[in-house]
Motif scaffolding. Structure first.
Motif, PDB file in Angstrom:
ATOM      1  N   ASN A 112     109.461  10.179  26.754  1.00  0.00           N
ATOM      2  CA  ASN A 112     108.968  11.487  27.179  1.00  0.00           C
ATOM      3  C   ASN A 112     109.767  11.939  28.412  1.00  0.00           C
ATOM      4  N   PRO A 113     110.490  13.067  28.308  1.00  0.00           N
ATOM      5  CA  PRO A 113     111.305  13.508  29.458  1.00  0.00           C
ATOM      6  C   PRO A 113     110.528  14.354  30.471  1.00  0.00           C
ATOM      7  N   MET A 114     109.216  14.584  30.207  1.00  0.00           N
ATOM      8  CA  MET A 114     108.485  15.551  31.043  1.00  0.00           C
ATOM      9  C   MET A 114     108.339  15.100  32.494  1.00  0.00           C
ATOM     10  N   ALA A 115     108.185  13.777  32.725  1.00  0.00           N
ATOM     11  CA  ALA A 115     108.052  13.308  34.112  1.00  0.00           C
ATOM     12  C   ALA A 115     109.320  13.619  34.902  1.00  0.00           C
ATOM     13  N   SER A 116     110.484  13.499  34.253  1.00  0.00           N
ATOM     14  CA  SER A 116     111.732  13.821  34.955  1.00  0.00           C
ATOM     15  C   SER A 116     111.845  15.332  35.189  1.00  0.00           C
ATOM     16  N   ILE A 117     111.468  16.096  34.178  1.00  0.00           N
ATOM     17  CA  ILE A 117     111.521  17.562  34.302  1.00  0.00           C
ATOM     18  C   ILE A 117     110.563  18.028  35.411  1.00  0.00           C
ATOM     19  N   TYR A 146     103.848  20.569  20.600  1.00  0.00           N
ATOM     20  CA  TYR A 146     104.905  19.545  20.587  1.00  0.00           C
ATOM     21  C   TYR A 146     104.539  18.373  21.491  1.00  0.00           C
ATOM     22  N   ARG A 147     104.785  17.161  20.992  1.00  0.00           N
ATOM     23  CA  ARG A 147     104.434  15.944  21.734  1.00  0.00           C
ATOM     24  C   ARG A 147     105.514  14.882  21.528  1.00  0.00           C
ATOM     25  N   THR A 148     105.695  14.042  22.535  1.00  0.00           N
ATOM     26  CA  THR A 148     106.407  12.777  22.306  1.00  0.00           C
ATOM     27  C   THR A 148     105.339  11.744  21.914  1.00  0.00           C
ATOM     28  N   SER A 167     102.549  15.385  12.221  1.00  0.00           N
ATOM     29  CA  SER A 167     103.800  14.627  12.343  1.00  0.00           C
ATOM     30  C   SER A 167     104.995  15.549  12.580  1.00  0.00           C
ATOM     31  N   THR A 168     104.900  16.793  12.100  1.00  0.00           N
ATOM     32  CA  THR A 168     106.001  17.744  12.296  1.00  0.00           C
ATOM     33  C   THR A 168     106.164  18.123  13.768  1.00  0.00           C
ATOM     34  N   HIS A 169     105.109  17.888  14.563  1.00  0.00           N
ATOM     35  CA  HIS A 169     105.178  18.249  15.974  1.00  0.00           C
ATOM     36  C   HIS A 169     105.511  17.063  16.866  1.00  0.00           C
ATOM     37  N   LYS A 170     105.679  15.876  16.271  1.00  0.00           N
ATOM     38  CA  LYS A 170     106.035  14.701  17.068  1.00  0.00           C
ATOM     39  C   LYS A 170     107.549  14.638  17.190  1.00  0.00           C
ATOM     40  N   LEU A 171     108.054  14.720  18.399  1.00  0.00           N
ATOM     41  CA  LEU A 171     109.496  14.844  18.602  1.00  0.00           C
ATOM     42  C   LEU A 171     110.042  13.748  19.513  1.00  0.00           C
ATOM     43  N   GLY A 172     111.376  13.563  19.434  1.00  0.00           N
ATOM     44  CA  GLY A 172     112.068  12.630  20.321  1.00  0.00           C
ATOM     45  C   GLY A 172     112.435  13.310  21.634  1.00  0.00           C
TER      46      GLY A 172
END
Ligand code: NAD
Length: 358
Positions: free
Chosen positions: A290-295, A327-329, A339-344
């Motif tokens: 999950n890149p959100m903590a960095s963002i 959208y989720r990691t 599942s279509t909303h689970k992203l890398g």
């Protein structure tokens, strides 16, 4: 505004997520007409591999010359399994904190409404929680004298604070409170501990310089209970090293996942911004972090080091919008996430950058 930012990606998922923290800063510069220049440096396992040192001199020099630092994480499994290793990645992190005088650790606990279900606490208790912790980082029992008796059956750690150590972090916390809801809760154990009585005395003195901020003093045992009973009542929480260590871990449960939490370590010079998580060996290289903590760490940099509140808010709004779009990691997906909303990492990072508007 012109600023020079040093990026230290570090190890494991540190490098994967920091890419997106940096991209959010680049997008902010474009949108708001700022000029951000970037440099990059090594720290941690990657630095040991390249130079033999966890914090090469070159990295420290670049850090001292920068206006702010965006850091990823350090750590490698080979050191975790070999506690006797003399040269270790975390030495780099401890050294840079000391060299840069980063005495104040800020950890905002922000719960996005969309992630109410990701916490173990009841949604109605959590909804609207938004806390900014100021944990003192270079004093207390961590740095006081440590003793063991000759028979090794008695041990002690000296809990020690000096006036200036409390005053400087209190000022930082009050300055932040002024830009928030203007409520500051100072947590101590002044009914028992002399160092806490000094802490409270100093905070009371500093409070007089900030009459617009409402000050409350709370004992640590009560604070630990109130935090999960009614997290919404807290705005800025100011506390010592040991109490802050424990309280912020407790509070991280309010936000759900480690992948959502950003932090800032600041002193009198350059600020240091990083996710609270580590290099996560278990998922490193898989492209699912999950890149959100960095963002969100980039947003903290804009607000705290550069005073760019609107720009910081734009980043938080972009993360919020992305979550609202579903959208989720993997770490924040629940059974209701299609599942279509689970992203890398890269896919969700790109959506957040696309959602980033003025
Ligand atoms: P960790 O924070 O790396 O990972 C803990 C758990 O959370 C793992 O299951 C991981 O997959 C998950 N996780 C963490 N960040 C995530 C993200 N962004 N997205 C999705 N899932 C995420 O802690 P750990 O496993 O105890 O330590 C791994 C290494 O990191 C160790 O070498 C440790 O020393 C180091 N570490 C470094 C820092 C730092 O650089 N500030 C902090 C903590 C740990």
């Amino acid at each position: 505004m012109k600023k020079h930012i040093l990026v230290i990606p570090g190890d494991g998922i540190g490098a994967e997520v920091t890419t997106w923290g940096k991209k959010s800063l680049e997008k902010i510069a474009t949108l708001f007409g700022h000029e951000f220049t970037f440099d990059e440096a090594l720290m941690g396992h990657v630095a040991i591999e390249a130079t033999g040192a966890p914090l090469p001199d070159e990295t420290l020099e670049k850090a001292k010359k920068s206006d702010a630092i965006l850091f990823g994480a350090i750590g490698h499994i080979k050191y975790d399994n070999d506690p006797s290793a003399k040269v270790r990645p975390e030495q780099g992190l401890l050294k840079i904190r000391k060299e840069l005088g980063l005495y104040a650790n800020l950890r905002p606990i922000v719960l996005f409404d969309e992630l109410l279900g990701a916490s173990s606490l009841k949604p109605e208790i959590l909804k609207g929680s938004d806390i900014l912790f100021f944990r003192e980082l270079t004093g207390d029992v961590y740095f006081g004298e440590k003793k063991r008796s000759e028979d090794r059956k008695t041990a002690s750690d000296l809990m020690i604070y000096s006036y200036y150590e409390v005053e400087r972090i209190a000022i930082k916390a009050y300055e932040a409170a002024r830009n928030r809801k203007k409520i500051l809760c100072s947590v101590d154990k002044a009914n028992v501990l002399e160092s806490s009585r000094l802490w409270r005395e100093v905070v009371q003195e500093v409070a007089q310089r900030y009459p617009d901020v409402k000050t409350e003093h709370m004992f640590i045992d009560n604070a630990a209970m109130q935090l999960i009973k009614d997290p919404k009542k807290f705005d800025v929480v100011l506390t010592a090293n040991l109490f802050g260590d424990i309280l912020t871990d407790e509070a991280s449960q309010i936000a759900g996942s480690m992948g959502m939490l950003a932090s800032a370590s600041v002193g009198d010079k350059v600020g240091f911004y990083e996710p609270i998580h580590g290099s996560a060996h278990d998922i490193a290289g898989k492209g699912i972090a999950n890149p959100m903590a960095s963002i969100l760490s980039a947003a903290l940099m804009l607000e705290i080091s550069f005073g760019l509140k609107d720009e910081a808010k734009a980043i938080v709004n972009a993360v919020d919008k992305t979550l609202k779009q579903g959208y989720r990691t993997g770490d924040i997906a629940d059974s209701s996430t299609p599942s279509t909303h689970k992203l890398g990492t890269d896919a969700i990072g790109k959506i957040i950058i696309d959602n980033l508007v003025k």
